[in-house]
Design a protein around this motif. Sequence first.
Motif, PDB file in Angstrom:
ATOM      1  N   LEU A   6      72.797 -57.501  21.525  1.00 11.16           N
ATOM      2  CA  LEU A   6      74.000 -58.326  21.525  1.00 11.16           C
ATOM      3  C   LEU A   6      75.121 -57.682  22.334  1.00 11.16           C
ATOM      4  CD1 LEU A   6      75.449 -60.822  20.550  1.00 11.16           C
ATOM      5  CD2 LEU A   6      75.877 -59.708  18.362  1.00 11.16           C
ATOM      6  N   ASN A   7      75.362 -56.409  22.091  1.00 10.19           N
ATOM      7  CA  ASN A   7      76.440 -55.725  22.814  1.00 10.19           C
ATOM      8  C   ASN A   7      76.120 -55.560  24.296  1.00 10.19           C
ATOM      9  OD1 ASN A   7      78.709 -54.605  20.870  1.00 10.19           O
ATOM     10  ND2 ASN A   7      76.773 -54.633  19.770  1.00 10.19           N
ATOM     11  N   VAL A   8      74.877 -55.210  24.581  1.00  8.44           N
ATOM     12  CA  VAL A   8      74.468 -55.041  25.970  1.00  8.44           C
ATOM     13  C   VAL A   8      74.504 -56.401  26.676  1.00  8.44           C
ATOM     14  CG1 VAL A   8      72.384 -54.602  27.346  1.00  8.44           C
ATOM     15  CG2 VAL A   8      73.151 -52.922  25.662  1.00  8.44           C
ATOM     16  N   GLY A   9      74.142 -57.446  25.963  1.00 15.20           N
ATOM     17  CA  GLY A   9      74.172 -58.796  26.542  1.00 15.20           C
ATOM     18  C   GLY A   9      75.578 -59.180  26.966  1.00 15.20           C
ATOM     19  N   ILE A  10      76.536 -58.885  26.120  1.00 14.22           N
ATOM     20  CA  ILE A  10      77.934 -59.193  26.473  1.00 14.22           C
ATOM     21  C   ILE A  10      78.387 -58.299  27.631  1.00 14.22           C
ATOM     22  CG2 ILE A  10      80.330 -59.058  25.661  1.00 14.22           C
ATOM     23  CD1 ILE A  10      79.365 -59.985  22.913  1.00 14.22           C
ATOM     24  N   ALA A  11      78.045 -57.020  27.544  1.00 13.60           N
ATOM     25  CA  ALA A  11      78.518 -56.059  28.545  1.00 13.60           C
ATOM     26  C   ALA A  11      77.927 -56.303  29.931  1.00 13.60           C
ATOM     27  CB  ALA A  11      78.208 -54.633  28.088  1.00 13.60           C
ATOM     28  N   THR A  12      76.763 -56.928  29.996  1.00 17.02           N
ATOM     29  CA  THR A  12      76.133 -57.177  31.308  1.00 17.02           C
ATOM     30  C   THR A  12      76.287 -58.632  31.745  1.00 17.02           C
ATOM     31  OG1 THR A  12      73.985 -57.611  30.272  1.00 17.02           O
ATOM     32  CG2 THR A  12      74.391 -55.350  31.014  1.00 17.02           C
ATOM     33  N   GLY A  13      76.941 -59.432  30.937  1.00 11.14           N
ATOM     34  CA  GLY A  13      77.132 -60.840  31.306  1.00 11.14           C
ATOM     35  C   GLY A  13      75.831 -61.613  31.348  1.00 11.14           C
ATOM     36  N   ALA A  14      74.950 -61.310  30.412  1.00 12.29           N
ATOM     37  CA  ALA A  14      73.641 -61.977  30.408  1.00 12.29           C
ATOM     38  C   ALA A  14      73.783 -63.465  30.051  1.00 12.29           C
ATOM     39  CB  ALA A  14      72.734 -61.301  29.390  1.00 12.29           C
ATOM     40  N   LEU A  15      72.976 -64.298  30.677  1.00 11.70           N
ATOM     41  CA  LEU A  15      73.042 -65.737  30.406  1.00 11.70           C
ATOM     42  C   LEU A  15      72.593 -66.044  28.979  1.00 11.70           C
ATOM     43  CD1 LEU A  15      73.375 -68.681  31.561  1.00 11.70           C
ATOM     44  CD2 LEU A  15      70.876 -68.633  31.787  1.00 11.70           C
ATOM     45  N   ALA A  16      71.602 -65.287  28.503  1.00 11.88           N
ATOM     46  CA  ALA A  16      71.074 -65.538  27.155  1.00 11.88           C
ATOM     47  C   ALA A  16      70.742 -64.209  26.492  1.00 11.88           C
ATOM     48  CB  ALA A  16      69.826 -66.400  27.227  1.00 11.88           C
ATOM     49  N   VAL A  17      70.957 -64.161  25.188  1.00 13.94           N
ATOM     50  CA  VAL A  17      70.630 -62.966  24.403  1.00 13.94           C
ATOM     51  C   VAL A  17      69.776 -63.419  23.227  1.00 13.94           C
ATOM     52  CG1 VAL A  17      71.549 -60.967  23.177  1.00 13.94           C
ATOM     53  CG2 VAL A  17      72.928 -62.031  24.966  1.00 13.94           C
ATOM     54  N   LEU A  18      68.580 -62.856  23.113  1.00 12.07           N
ATOM     55  CA  LEU A  18      67.678 -63.246  22.020  1.00 12.07           C
ATOM     56  C   LEU A  18      67.627 -62.121  20.987  1.00 12.07           C
ATOM     57  CD1 LEU A  18      64.746 -64.723  24.133  1.00 12.07           C
ATOM     58  CD2 LEU A  18      66.868 -65.834  23.388  1.00 12.07           C
ATOM     59  N   LEU A  19      67.971 -62.495  19.760  1.00 12.01           N
ATOM     60  CA  LEU A  19      68.089 -61.509  18.685  1.00 12.01           C
ATOM     61  C   LEU A  19      67.030 -61.727  17.608  1.00 12.01           C
ATOM     62  CD1 LEU A  19      71.953 -61.903  18.105  1.00 12.01           C
ATOM     63  CD2 LEU A  19      70.800 -60.219  19.554  1.00 12.01           C
ATOM     64  N   PRO A  20      66.564 -60.652  16.968  1.00 12.28           N
ATOM     65  CA  PRO A  20      65.595 -60.826  15.874  1.00 12.28           C
ATOM     66  C   PRO A  20      66.209 -61.561  14.685  1.00 12.28           C
ATOM     67  CG  PRO A  20      66.151 -58.491  16.164  1.00 12.28           C
ATOM     68  CD  PRO A  20      66.826 -59.230  17.264  1.00 12.28           C
ATOM     69  N   GLU A  21      67.535 -61.527  14.589  1.00 11.95           N
ATOM     70  CA  GLU A  21      68.227 -62.149  13.444  1.00 11.95           C
ATOM     71  C   GLU A  21      68.318 -63.661  13.580  1.00 11.95           C
ATOM     72  OE1 GLU A  21      69.358 -59.619  15.201  1.00 11.95           O
ATOM     73  OE2 GLU A  21      69.773 -57.940  13.844  1.00 11.95           O
ATOM     74  N   ARG A  22      67.917 -64.221  14.728  1.00  9.08           N
ATOM     75  CA  ARG A  22      68.071 -65.661  14.945  1.00  9.08           C
ATOM     76  C   ARG A  22      66.759 -66.230  15.482  1.00  9.08           C
ATOM     77  NH1 ARG A  22      71.004 -69.089  19.272  1.00  9.08           N
ATOM     78  NH2 ARG A  22      72.091 -70.618  17.989  1.00  9.08           N
ATOM     79  N   PRO A  23      66.187 -67.245  14.801  1.00 10.74           N
ATOM     80  CA  PRO A  23      64.936 -67.826  15.300  1.00 10.74           C
ATOM     81  C   PRO A  23      65.097 -68.304  16.747  1.00 10.74           C
ATOM     82  CG  PRO A  23      65.477 -68.675  13.125  1.00 10.74           C
ATOM     83  CD  PRO A  23      66.667 -67.880  13.578  1.00 10.74           C
ATOM     84  N   PHE A  24      64.108 -67.978  17.554  1.00 10.91           N
ATOM     85  CA  PHE A  24      64.167 -68.270  18.995  1.00 10.91           C
ATOM     86  C   PHE A  24      63.731 -69.691  19.276  1.00 10.91           C
ATOM     87  CE2 PHE A  24      61.476 -67.785  22.994  1.00 10.91           C
ATOM     88  CZ  PHE A  24      62.527 -68.077  23.850  1.00 10.91           C
ATOM     89  N   ASP A  25      64.504 -70.392  20.126  1.00  8.38           N
ATOM     90  CA  ASP A  25      64.183 -71.762  20.533  1.00  8.38           C
ATOM     91  C   ASP A  25      64.261 -71.805  22.066  1.00  8.38           C
ATOM     92  OD1 ASP A  25      65.143 -75.021  19.352  1.00  8.38           O
ATOM     93  OD2 ASP A  25      64.549 -74.487  21.393  1.00  8.38           O
ATOM     94  N   PHE A  26      63.103 -71.933  22.714  1.00 13.47           N
ATOM     95  CA  PHE A  26      63.017 -71.841  24.184  1.00 13.47           C
ATOM     96  C   PHE A  26      63.929 -72.872  24.871  1.00 13.47           C
ATOM     97  CE2 PHE A  26      60.372 -72.618  28.175  1.00 13.47           C
ATOM     98  CZ  PHE A  26      60.793 -71.459  28.804  1.00 13.47           C
ATOM     99  N   GLU A  27      63.896 -74.108  24.391  1.00 12.98           N
ATOM    100  CA  GLU A  27      64.713 -75.163  25.008  1.00 12.98           C
ATOM    101  C   GLU A  27      66.209 -74.863  24.841  1.00 12.98           C
ATOM    102  OE1 GLU A  27      64.539 -77.768  26.972  1.00 12.98           O
ATOM    103  OE2 GLU A  27      66.614 -78.384  26.588  1.00 12.98           O
ATOM    104  N   ARG A  28      66.624 -74.602  23.606  1.00 11.91           N
ATOM    105  CA  ARG A  28      68.061 -74.389  23.327  1.00 11.91           C
ATOM    106  C   ARG A  28      68.586 -73.076  23.936  1.00 11.91           C
ATOM    107  NH1 ARG A  28      68.957 -72.578  17.410  1.00 11.91           N
ATOM    108  NH2 ARG A  28      68.086 -70.734  18.410  1.00 11.91           N
ATOM    109  N   ASP A  29      67.810 -71.989  23.747  1.00 13.14           N
ATOM    110  CA  ASP A  29      68.328 -70.663  24.111  1.00 13.14           C
ATOM    111  C   ASP A  29      68.168 -70.328  25.593  1.00 13.14           C
ATOM    112  OD1 ASP A  29      68.983 -70.301  21.449  1.00 13.14           O
ATOM    113  OD2 ASP A  29      67.080 -69.313  20.966  1.00 13.14           O
ATOM    114  N   ILE A  30      67.164 -70.913  26.232  1.00 16.48           N
ATOM    115  CA  ILE A  30      66.914 -70.559  27.643  1.00 16.48           C
ATOM    116  C   ILE A  30      67.117 -71.772  28.564  1.00 16.48           C
ATOM    117  CG2 ILE A  30      65.257 -69.623  29.318  1.00 16.48           C
ATOM    118  CD1 ILE A  30      65.952 -67.544  27.198  1.00 16.48           C
ATOM    119  N   LEU A  31      66.278 -72.792  28.386  1.00 17.42           N
ATOM    120  CA  LEU A  31      66.256 -73.882  29.381  1.00 17.42           C
ATOM    121  C   LEU A  31      67.597 -74.605  29.468  1.00 17.42           C
ATOM    122  CD1 LEU A  31      62.680 -75.379  28.779  1.00 17.42           C
ATOM    123  CD2 LEU A  31      63.435 -73.668  30.462  1.00 17.42           C
TER     124      LEU A  31
END
Length: 324
Positions: free
Chosen positions: A182-207
Motif C-alpha cells: 500500500l505504501n509503496v503503491g502510493i509512493a510510486t504512483g502505481a495505477l493499482a495496488v492489490l492487497l491480501p486484505e481485500r478480495p481481488f477483482d480483475f475487472e474492478r481493480d485492473i481493467l
Amino acid sequence: MAKEIKTIGVLTSGGDAPGMNAAVRAIVRTGITKGYRMMGIQRGYNGLINGECYEMNVRSVSEIIHRGGTILYTARCLEFKTQAGQSKALARCKELGIDALVVIGGDGSFMGARALANQGIPCIGIPGTIDNDIACSEYTIGYDTAMNTAVEAIDKLRDTTQSHDRCSVVEVMGHHAGYIALNVGIATGALAVLLPERPFDFERDILARMRQTQVTGKKHFIIIVSEGVISAQELANQIQATTGVDSRATVLGHIQRGGSPTVRDRVNASLMGYHAIDLLDKGIYNRVVAMSGDKIVDYDVNVALSMHKTIDMDMLEVANSISI
Ligand SMILES: Nc1ncnc2c1ncn2[C@@H]1O[C@H](COP(=O)(O)OP(=O)(O)O)[C@@H](O)[C@H]1O
Ligand SMILES: O=P(O)(O)OC[C@H]1O[C@](O)(COP(=O)(O)O)[C@@H](O)[C@@H]1O
Ligand SMILES: [Mg+2]
C-alpha cells in the motif's frame, strides 16, 4: 520479587530485517553498561537448542549499525515449536546461565518467547520484520528500509515501462499483510495496488482502472501486487491477453530484505533495544516492545499476541483517487 538476572541472551529469529543489527548493538551495549553479562545466540531458536552462542562485549557490536542482515544470523526452527524443542532450549539456558532473553523477530518468534517465559525465562520481544505485521506495534524494524528499497527498484522499472508503453506488474513482500504494497503503491504512483486484505477483482481493480486512464492518454501502467494475492506473472499474462498491452512481471523478492537500514530503522531499533534492557533492569518481564505514535511502549506478551491491527483502507482510496 523480580528474579535476579546476571546474564541476558539476545537472538534474532524469523526473516531478517535491516536494522536488526542496530537493535543488537543497542541491547548489548545497554546491557553491559547496566552491568549484565551479554550472550549472543546464533541462528534464532536453533542456536538456543544447540548452544550456538558466545559472550559479547562492547566491541562485538562495532561496525554493524549500518549493516543489513543480522550478525547473529537467523533461522526458522521447527523443532522449537514442539514441547521437546522448548525443553531442550530451557535446559540449554540453565546450562549456559542465561537468565533472560531478548528476542528480535516477528509474531512467530514472540510465540516462542512466550513459551520460554511460561517456563520461567523472562523474555522481551522486539518487533523485527519488514512486513510491519506485528499487531501491537505501529512500526517494525526493517519496514522503512524495505519500502525504500522497493520504491527505488520500482522507480527504475517505471523508466523502462514508460519507454516501451508497457504494463509492469510488480510483486512485493508482505506475508498476509499489505502494508509494504500500500505504501509503496502510493509512493510510486502505481495505477493499482492489490492487497491480501481485500478480495481481488480483475475487472474492478485492473481493467476498469486501465480503461479510465487510457482515455486520458496514459499508455504505461504500474501495478503493485502483494505476495500471495495472485502471481505477478499470471496477472501480467492476463492483462496482456485481455487488453493487448505488452506486460511484464517483476518479483522484487528478497532484495527487499537486505541493504543498509534507513535512519528511521536505525533510530527505532536503537530506542527499542535500549527499552528492552531497561525493562529487564526494572524487573518488568515478558513484554513486547512496540511503537505507538512516535513513542516506545510495551505490552504484556499475552496481550500483544491477542491484539489485531487493520490496514488503513482509506489509504487505498487515496491511492486510487490520485493514480488516474
Ligand atoms: N507457536 C509457536 N510456538 C513456539 N515457537 C514458535 C511458534 N511459532 C513460531 N515459533 C518460532 O519462531 C520462529 C520464527 O517464526 P516465524 O513465524 O517464521 O517468523 P516471525 O517471527 O518473523 O514471524 C519459528 O521458526 C519457530 O522457531
Ligand atoms: O525467508 P523466506 O522463507 O523466503 O520467507 C519469506 C517471508 O519472509 C518475509 O520476508 C518476512 O516475514 P517474517 O518477518 O514473518 O519472517 C515475508 O515478507 C515473506 O513472506
Ligand atoms: Mg511473521
